[in-house]
Scaffold this motif. Structure first.
Motif, PDB file in Angstrom:
ATOM      1  N   LYS A  19     -29.599  73.502  52.447  1.00 55.90           N
ATOM      2  CA  LYS A  19     -29.812  75.448  51.690  1.00 55.90           C
ATOM      3  C   LYS A  19     -29.103  75.383  50.657  1.00 55.90           C
ATOM      4  CE  LYS A  19     -33.285  75.721  54.863  1.00 55.90           C
ATOM      5  NZ  LYS A  19     -34.084  76.321  54.500  1.00 55.90           N
ATOM      6  N   LEU A  20     -27.924  74.660  50.301  1.00 54.83           N
ATOM      7  CA  LEU A  20     -27.295  75.324  49.213  1.00 54.83           C
ATOM      8  C   LEU A  20     -27.596  74.517  47.543  1.00 54.83           C
ATOM      9  CD1 LEU A  20     -23.467  74.733  50.023  1.00 54.83           C
ATOM     10  CD2 LEU A  20     -24.447  77.167  49.332  1.00 54.83           C
ATOM     11  N   GLN A  21     -28.267  75.259  46.896  1.00 57.23           N
ATOM     12  CA  GLN A  21     -28.860  74.839  45.850  1.00 57.23           C
ATOM     13  C   GLN A  21     -27.785  74.510  44.375  1.00 57.23           C
ATOM     14  OE1 GLN A  21     -32.295  77.486  45.032  1.00 57.23           O
ATOM     15  NE2 GLN A  21     -33.075  76.353  46.387  1.00 57.23           N
ATOM     16  N   CYS A  22     -26.590  75.008  44.944  1.00 55.89           N
ATOM     17  CA  CYS A  22     -25.159  74.962  43.817  1.00 55.89           C
ATOM     18  C   CYS A  22     -24.015  74.899  44.183  1.00 55.89           C
ATOM     19  CB  CYS A  22     -26.105  75.696  42.621  1.00 55.89           C
ATOM     20  SG  CYS A  22     -24.434  74.793  41.072  1.00 55.89           S
ATOM     21  N   ALA A  23     -23.257  73.973  44.080  1.00 57.08           N
ATOM     22  CA  ALA A  23     -22.172  73.908  44.986  1.00 57.08           C
ATOM     23  C   ALA A  23     -21.190  74.263  43.375  1.00 57.08           C
ATOM     24  CB  ALA A  23     -20.916  73.200  45.455  1.00 57.08           C
ATOM     25  N   LEU A  24     -20.282  75.045  42.845  1.00 55.53           N
ATOM     26  CA  LEU A  24     -19.287  75.204  41.905  1.00 55.53           C
ATOM     27  C   LEU A  24     -17.730  74.939  42.653  1.00 55.53           C
ATOM     28  CD1 LEU A  24     -20.767  78.066  40.156  1.00 55.53           C
ATOM     29  CD2 LEU A  24     -20.609  76.399  39.427  1.00 55.53           C
ATOM     30  N   ALA A  25     -17.128  74.431  42.116  1.00 53.34           N
ATOM     31  CA  ALA A  25     -15.641  74.187  42.962  1.00 53.34           C
ATOM     32  C   ALA A  25     -14.648  73.517  42.315  1.00 53.34           C
ATOM     33  CB  ALA A  25     -16.128  73.034  44.303  1.00 53.34           C
ATOM     34  N   ALA A  28     -18.898  79.245  45.889  1.00 52.92           N
ATOM     35  CA  ALA A  28     -18.373  79.112  44.925  1.00 52.92           C
ATOM     36  C   ALA A  28     -16.778  78.921  46.207  1.00 52.92           C
ATOM     37  CB  ALA A  28     -18.185  79.914  44.335  1.00 52.92           C
ATOM     38  N   VAL A  29     -16.015  77.386  45.726  1.00 45.57           N
ATOM     39  CA  VAL A  29     -14.937  77.494  46.811  1.00 45.57           C
ATOM     40  C   VAL A  29     -14.064  77.054  45.040  1.00 45.57           C
ATOM     41  CG1 VAL A  29     -16.075  75.346  47.039  1.00 45.57           C
ATOM     42  CG2 VAL A  29     -13.749  75.935  48.951  1.00 45.57           C
ATOM     43  N   ALA A  57      10.240  82.407  38.871  1.00 47.95           N
ATOM     44  CA  ALA A  57       8.631  81.282  39.340  1.00 47.95           C
ATOM     45  C   ALA A  57       7.408  81.433  40.536  1.00 47.95           C
ATOM     46  CB  ALA A  57       9.593  79.572  40.464  1.00 47.95           C
ATOM     47  N   GLN A  58       6.450  81.031  41.218  1.00 44.95           N
ATOM     48  CA  GLN A  58       5.932  81.263  42.019  1.00 44.95           C
ATOM     49  C   GLN A  58       5.350  80.099  42.499  1.00 44.95           C
ATOM     50  OE1 GLN A  58       3.197  83.200  38.626  1.00 44.95           O
ATOM     51  NE2 GLN A  58       2.639  84.016  41.120  1.00 44.95           N
ATOM     52  N   TRP A  59       5.391  80.249  43.975  1.00 48.81           N
ATOM     53  CA  TRP A  59       4.797  78.885  45.197  1.00 48.81           C
ATOM     54  C   TRP A  59       3.075  79.086  45.456  1.00 48.81           C
ATOM     55  CZ3 TRP A  59       8.121  76.740  48.141  1.00 48.81           C
ATOM     56  CH2 TRP A  59       7.801  76.250  48.943  1.00 48.81           C
ATOM     57  N   THR A  60       2.724  77.638  44.861  1.00 50.56           N
ATOM     58  CA  THR A  60       1.756  77.992  44.861  1.00 50.56           C
ATOM     59  C   THR A  60       1.046  77.436  46.677  1.00 50.56           C
ATOM     60  OG1 THR A  60       2.150  75.807  43.297  1.00 50.56           O
ATOM     61  CG2 THR A  60       0.004  75.866  44.336  1.00 50.56           C
ATOM     62  N   ALA A  61      -0.005  78.196  47.011  1.00 51.48           N
ATOM     63  CA  ALA A  61      -0.291  78.519  48.178  1.00 51.48           C
ATOM     64  C   ALA A  61      -1.459  76.760  48.251  1.00 51.48           C
ATOM     65  CB  ALA A  61      -1.734  79.353  48.269  1.00 51.48           C
ATOM     66  N   THR A  62      -0.808  76.527  49.595  1.00 48.78           N
ATOM     67  CA  THR A  62      -1.848  75.843  50.300  1.00 48.78           C
ATOM     68  C   THR A  62      -3.060  76.263  50.775  1.00 48.78           C
ATOM     69  OG1 THR A  62       0.362  73.877  50.368  1.00 48.78           O
ATOM     70  CG2 THR A  62      -1.891  73.311  51.888  1.00 48.78           C
ATOM     71  N   GLY A  63      -4.124  75.860  50.711  1.00 57.51           N
ATOM     72  CA  GLY A  63      -5.282  75.959  51.212  1.00 57.51           C
ATOM     73  C   GLY A  63      -6.678  76.573  50.488  1.00 57.51           C
ATOM     74  N   ALA A  64      -7.841  76.705  51.619  1.00 60.57           N
ATOM     75  CA  ALA A  64      -8.961  76.984  50.552  1.00 60.57           C
ATOM     76  C   ALA A  64      -9.482  77.954  51.166  1.00 60.57           C
ATOM     77  CB  ALA A  64     -10.120  75.281  50.848  1.00 60.57           C
ATOM     78  N   GLY A  65     -10.617  78.749  50.231  1.00 63.13           N
ATOM     79  CA  GLY A  65     -10.925  79.560  50.484  1.00 63.13           C
ATOM     80  C   GLY A  65     -12.808  79.116  49.614  1.00 63.13           C
ATOM     81  N   ALA A  66     -14.187  79.653  50.491  1.00 61.94           N
ATOM     82  CA  ALA A  66     -15.281  79.685  49.757  1.00 61.94           C
ATOM     83  C   ALA A  66     -15.897  80.032  50.513  1.00 61.94           C
ATOM     84  CB  ALA A  66     -15.926  78.196  50.881  1.00 61.94           C
ATOM     85  N   LEU A  67     -17.316  80.781  49.114  1.00 61.00           N
ATOM     86  CA  LEU A  67     -17.769  82.689  49.790  1.00 61.00           C
ATOM     87  C   LEU A  67     -19.531  81.018  49.055  1.00 61.00           C
ATOM     88  CD1 LEU A  67     -15.849  84.709  47.066  1.00 61.00           C
ATOM     89  CD2 LEU A  67     -16.252  84.702  49.876  1.00 61.00           C
ATOM     90  N   VAL A  68     -19.864  82.178  49.773  1.00 62.29           N
ATOM     91  CA  VAL A  68     -22.204  82.306  49.960  1.00 62.29           C
ATOM     92  C   VAL A  68     -22.050  82.843  49.076  1.00 62.29           C
ATOM     93  CG1 VAL A  68     -23.990  80.920  50.540  1.00 62.29           C
ATOM     94  CG2 VAL A  68     -21.493  79.540  51.841  1.00 62.29           C
ATOM     95  N   LEU A  69     -23.270  82.697  48.189  1.00 65.12           N
ATOM     96  CA  LEU A  69     -23.906  83.992  47.830  1.00 65.12           C
ATOM     97  C   LEU A  69     -24.796  83.327  47.570  1.00 65.12           C
ATOM     98  CD1 LEU A  69     -21.426  85.293  46.044  1.00 65.12           C
ATOM     99  CD2 LEU A  69     -21.458  83.527  45.583  1.00 65.12           C
TER     100      LEU A  69
END
Lengths: 338, 151
Positions: free
Chosen positions: A78-84, A136-137, A163-175
């Motif tokens: 159903k997705l017509q576009c993915a931006l990652a 969008a992910v 210094a900052q700590w690079t996070a381990t993880g992913a987040g996705a949103l469906v618009l």
């Protein structure tokens, strides 16, 4: 016209684009942080049983996407576009995560602003009628980032307090166009600002001027006031960058901003998690926005939120050559729709 | 936004928290000192065992290198180094860590282009400039000796 330009840079969606679902998959340290309970999955093993850190990051992205689709009651077709996007060279984690999806794909790079960039673009695609549902992910992994930008994991080095700590993880949103309690209303793509910061261990300082510029531009364009938002969330300036942003905004006449937060400071508890100035990386704001913030917006606890994703557009090569760090900040306004 | 690069640099300087210099120095002194004391103890032990001080020194270094590589592999060396800083960097154990860490990190890219090519990414400059410096000192020594003879 579904998209209208307000003032100089602000793009207003005359009909809101709905956030149909959000999904997150996080690492162990992120799971132990203050927002741990909001994530869909937390992995105690950073390798996720994969052969490489890069493959582990791919899996984080795939999981976040499937959680988001599940909540949006959609199948990938159903997705017509993915931006990652992500931080690895040539954005391979995103491309590899998306290769089995069979969805029209556009790779994104905006350093830590990638989630705001992808979210803004996906909203515009839906708002313009170019896609009924768009994804969008973004993701990051401490271990893929360290080996690319800094030193091998087991190397005994000391980090600076900035210094900052690079996070381990992913987040996705469906618009999409299916009515939901949360919608995107405004999008503002920022301009690059570089005030000469060269220290790659102090990216918050490099990004703060860009965040201030986008912040000021948005309120000048729209005539709105910062006080009317439940939260203005930068991602990810860290403690030093956020302090500098406050200072810069005070000079521009925004003196009292108790609702200004930073995703890098929300994701981790600096007093007990040893992350120095706070979290960073594409996955940091993606995790915070697609879990905690989205859930609060869905519940109506937050009514109106500005997401101000910030990126430090450097590479190891540019740093070694002594170049200063260009900063960028993109803004997305998310509202609870009653 | 009207702020010059110079004015912003001044703001940044104010906002940046300082590294805890005294604490770092004490840690470096104690841990670095402990590693050197261990080295000395090893040399004495090997001397008593082998009866040859020259060989004992070599064995002492080899033991420290092996220990450092082992602690690196167990993921402990970087945890100590986080506090010890120069205390774990300067002794020979720091050099061993700088070789062992990339070996572990880059083996996912293969034995040749990963491990082989990246093994000296951190230690390489030390080898290059260490060797260059020793050649330079050698030349200077030769020149000084030739001058002394000539005079």
């Amino acid at each position: 016209m579904a998209i209208e330009r307000i003032g100089k840079d602000t793009l207003r969606l005359s009909a809101p684009v709905f956030v149909e679902g959000g999904g997150t998959s996080a690492g162990k340290k992120e799971g132990e942080g203050p927002l741990g309970a909001y994530f869909d999955a937390v992995h105690p093993d950073g390798r996720l049983g994969q052969k490489s850190w890069e493959q582990a990051e791919c899996l984080l992205q795939r999981e976040a996407v499937s959680f988001a689709l599940e909540k949006a009651h959609l199948t990938p077709e159903k997705l017509q576009c993915a931006l990652a996007g992500d931080l690895t060279n040539q954005c391979v984690c995103s491309a590899f995560a998306m290769r089995e999806m069979g969805v029209p794909y556009l790779g994104q790079y905006g350093a830590c602003s990638t989630m705001a960039q992808s979210l803004g673009l996906a909203s515009l695609l839906v708002g313009a009628g170019a896609a009924a549902h768009a994804l969008a992910v973004s993701s990051s992994h401490f271990c893929t980032a360290e080996r690319q930008y800094r030193t091998p994991l087991e190397y005994g080095g000391q980090r600076t307090p900035t210094a900052q700590w690079t996070a381990t993880g992913a987040g996705a949103l469906v618009l999409g166009t299916t009515p939901s309690p949360v919608g995107v209303r405004d999008v503002l793509f920022g301009r690059i600002v570089d005030l000469g910061v060269k220290d790659q261990s102090n990216m918050g300082a490099a990004m703060a001027p860009a965040a201030a510029a986008t912040f000021c531009r948005y309120f000048a364009d729209t005539g709105l006031s910062p006080a009317q938002f439940d939260g203005i969330l930068t991602g990810d300036l860290g403690a030093v960058g956020l302090q500098l942003l406050h200072t810069l905004l005070r000079r521009e006449g925004f003196s009292d901003l108790p609702n200004l937060f930073d995703c890098g400071l929300l994701l981790f508890d600096r007093t007990r998690q040893d992350v120095h100035a706070g979290g960073s990386g594409c996955g940091c704001s993606a995790l915070v926005m697609a879990s905690f913030v989205l859930q609060k917006l869905q519940a109506g606890i937050f009514k109106d939120v500005l997401f101000l994703g910030t990126g430090a557009l450097l590479s190891p090569v540019s740093s070694q050559q002594g170049a200063s760090i260009p900063g960028i900040a993109h803004l997305v306004r998310l509202s609870h729709l009653s | 936004m009207a702020i010059s690069k110079e004015a912003y640099a001044a703001l940044c300087k104010e906002a940046v928290p300082k590294s805890p210099l005294w604490k770092d120095c004490v840690w470096a002194f104690l841990v670095g000192g402990a590693i050197c004391t261990l080295g000395q103890a090893l040399i004495r032990g090997y001397t008593a065992l082998l009866g040859d001080e020259q060989a004992a020194r070599t064995w002492g270094s080899i033991t420290l290198i092996a220990l450092s590589a082992l602690l690196t592999a167990l993921g402990l060396y970087d945890r100590l180094a986080k506090h010890a800083g120069a205390g774990t960097l300067v002794p020979i154990t720091g050099f061993a860590n700088a070789v062992a860490a990339p070996a572990m990190e880059f083996h996912t890219e293969g034995l040749v282009l990963g491990l082989g090519a990246k093994l000296f990414t951190i230690a390489g400059p030390v080898l290059v400039y260490g060797t260059a410096a020793s050649v330079l000192y050698g030349l200077l020594l030769c020149a000084a000796q030739a001058l002394a003879k000539g005079g």
